[in-house]
Design a protein around this motif. Structure first.
Motif, short mmCIF file in Angstrom:
data_model
loop_
_atom_site.label_atom_id
_atom_site.label_comp_id
_atom_site.label_asym_id
_atom_site.label_seq_id
_atom_site.Cartn_x
_atom_site.Cartn_y
_atom_site.Cartn_z
N ASP A 1 -1.70 -8.68 7.03
CA ASP A 1 -1.59 -7.25 6.71
C ASP A 1 -2.67 -6.46 7.44
O ASP A 1 -3.63 -7.03 7.97
CB ASP A 1 -1.74 -7.03 5.21
N ASN A 2 -2.50 -5.16 7.43
CA ASN A 2 -3.53 -4.28 7.99
C ASN A 2 -4.56 -3.92 6.91
O ASN A 2 -4.20 -3.75 5.75
CB ASN A 2 -2.90 -3.01 8.55
N SER A 3 -5.82 -3.80 7.32
CA SER A 3 -6.90 -3.41 6.40
C SER A 3 -7.37 -2.01 6.75
O SER A 3 -7.42 -1.64 7.92
CB SER A 3 -8.09 -4.36 6.54
N ILE A 4 -7.71 -1.27 5.73
CA ILE A 4 -8.31 0.05 5.94
C ILE A 4 -9.57 0.14 5.10
O ILE A 4 -9.51 0.00 3.87
CB ILE A 4 -7.35 1.20 5.58
N ILE A 5 -10.68 0.37 5.73
CA ILE A 5 -11.96 0.50 5.06
C ILE A 5 -12.42 1.94 5.25
O ILE A 5 -12.41 2.46 6.37
CB ILE A 5 -13.01 -0.47 5.64
N ASN A 6 -12.81 2.56 4.16
CA ASN A 6 -13.16 3.98 4.20
C ASN A 6 -14.65 4.20 4.02
O ASN A 6 -15.36 3.39 3.42
CB ASN A 6 -12.41 4.73 3.10
N CYS A 7 -15.09 5.33 4.53
CA CYS A 7 -16.51 5.68 4.47
C CYS A 7 -16.64 7.19 4.43
O CYS A 7 -15.94 7.89 5.17
CB CYS A 7 -17.22 5.11 5.69
N ALA A 8 -17.50 7.69 3.55
CA ALA A 8 -17.77 9.12 3.48
C ALA A 8 -19.20 9.36 3.91
O ALA A 8 -20.07 8.55 3.63
CB ALA A 8 -17.55 9.64 2.07
N TYR A 9 -19.43 10.45 4.57
CA TYR A 9 -20.80 10.81 4.93
C TYR A 9 -21.02 12.25 4.53
O TYR A 9 -20.08 13.03 4.38
CB TYR A 9 -21.06 10.59 6.43
N SER A 10 -22.28 12.60 4.34
CA SER A 10 -22.57 13.95 3.85
C SER A 10 -23.40 14.78 4.82
O SER A 10 -23.50 15.99 4.65
CB SER A 10 -23.28 13.87 2.51
#
Lengths: 110, 113
Positions: free
Chosen positions: B17-26
Motif C-alpha cells: 500500500d501507499n503510506s502518507i505521513i503528515n507534518c505541520a509547521y508553524s
C-alpha cells in the motif's frame, strides 16, 4: 564522497564520571558541525553547532560542552555526567541546508 | 514558540500500500523542509527535501508535498515495503537560522505483511 564517523557507538558510564564523544568528517572541508541528542522515543534536540575551528554555539544550557580542535573534528564532553545525560547522541555535518547524521552514540549513565 | 509537529505518532501500513505521513509547521518564515528516516538504533537518513518555492518534489518511491497556505508537509511512500518500517521525521529551517533544523516528534511507520 563525504563520510562521518562517530565513536564510541555505545558506552555505560557512572554518574559523576567524565565523557568524551568524538566525531570526524571526511571528504569535505570547513563543514558546519552539530551535536544533537535524542531521548528515547523523542525527537532530536540541537545541543551545539560549529561553523569553524574553535567556534562553538550552545543551543541549550546543560552539563555538556563541545570543542572543535580541527576543521573536521568535533568533540562532545562532560566533566561530571548526570543521570539525565543518558540518551542517543548524534554528530552531524552540513555544507548548505541539508544536515547529514552519523550513526550515533548510545550513552547510559548509571 | 515556533514548532514542527506530526499528526500521527504511529502509522500501520500493509505491504504494497501507499503510506502518507503528515507534518505541520508553524514558522511562516520556514523555507526549507527535509524528511528523514530513522531505523532502530541508527542515525537519521536524509530522504528528500523541498524548498518553499515548490509544492511537490518526487524521488524514488517518495513524494513530498508542501502546502504553504496551511503550513502542511507530507511524505508519500509508494508501494510500502518492510524495509520502510522506521520512524520518519520532518524538519524545517529558514535561511535566517542557517542549518539549525527544527525537528518534529516523529511518526513510527509499521509495515505489516
Amino acid at each position: 564522497s563525504q563520510t562521518i564517523h562517530q565513536w564510541p557507538a555505545t558506552l555505560v558510564q557512572p554518574v559523576g564520571s567524565p565523557l568524551s564523544l568524538e566525531c570526524t568528517v571526511e571528504g569535505t572541508s570547513n563543514p558546519n558541525l552539530y551535536w544533537y541528542r535524542q531521548a528515547a522515543g523523542r525527537g532530536l534536540q540541537l545541543l551545539f553547532y560549529s561553523v569553524g575551528i574553535g567556534q562553538i554555539s550552545s543551543e541549550v544550557p546543560q552539563n555538556l560542552s563541545a570543542s572543535r580542535p580541527q576543521d573536521r573534528q568535533f568533540i562532545l564532553s562532560s566533566k561530571k555526567l548526570l543521570l539525565s545525560d543518558s540518551g542517543f547522541y548524534l554528530c552531524a555535518w552540513s555544507e548548505q541546508n541539508t544536515i547529514y547524521f552519523g550513526e550515533g552514540s548510545w550513552l547510559t549513565v548509571v | 514558540g515556533e514548532s514542527v509537529g506530526l499528526h500521527l505518532p504511529t502509522l500501520s501500513v500493509q505491504e504494497g500500500d501507499n503510506s502518507i505521513i503528515n507534518c505541520a509547521y508553524s514558522n511562516s518564515a520556514s523555507d526549507y523542509f527535509i524528511w528523514y528516516k530513522q531505523e532502530s538504533g541508527k542515525g537519521p537518513q536524509f530522504i528528500i527535501d523541498i524548498r518553499s518555492n515548490m509544492d511537490k518534489r518526487q524521488g524514488q518511491r517518495v513524494t513530498v508535498l508542501l502546502n504553504k497556505t496551511v503550513k502542511h508537509l507530507s511524505l508519500q511512500i509508494a508501494a510500502t515495503q518492510p524495509g520502510d518500517s522506521a520512524v520518519y521525521f520532518c524538519a524545517e529551517n529558514h535561511s535566517g537560522s542557517w542549518g539549525k533544523l527544527q525537528f518534529g516528534a516523529g511518526t513510527q511507520v509499521v509495515v505489516t505483511p
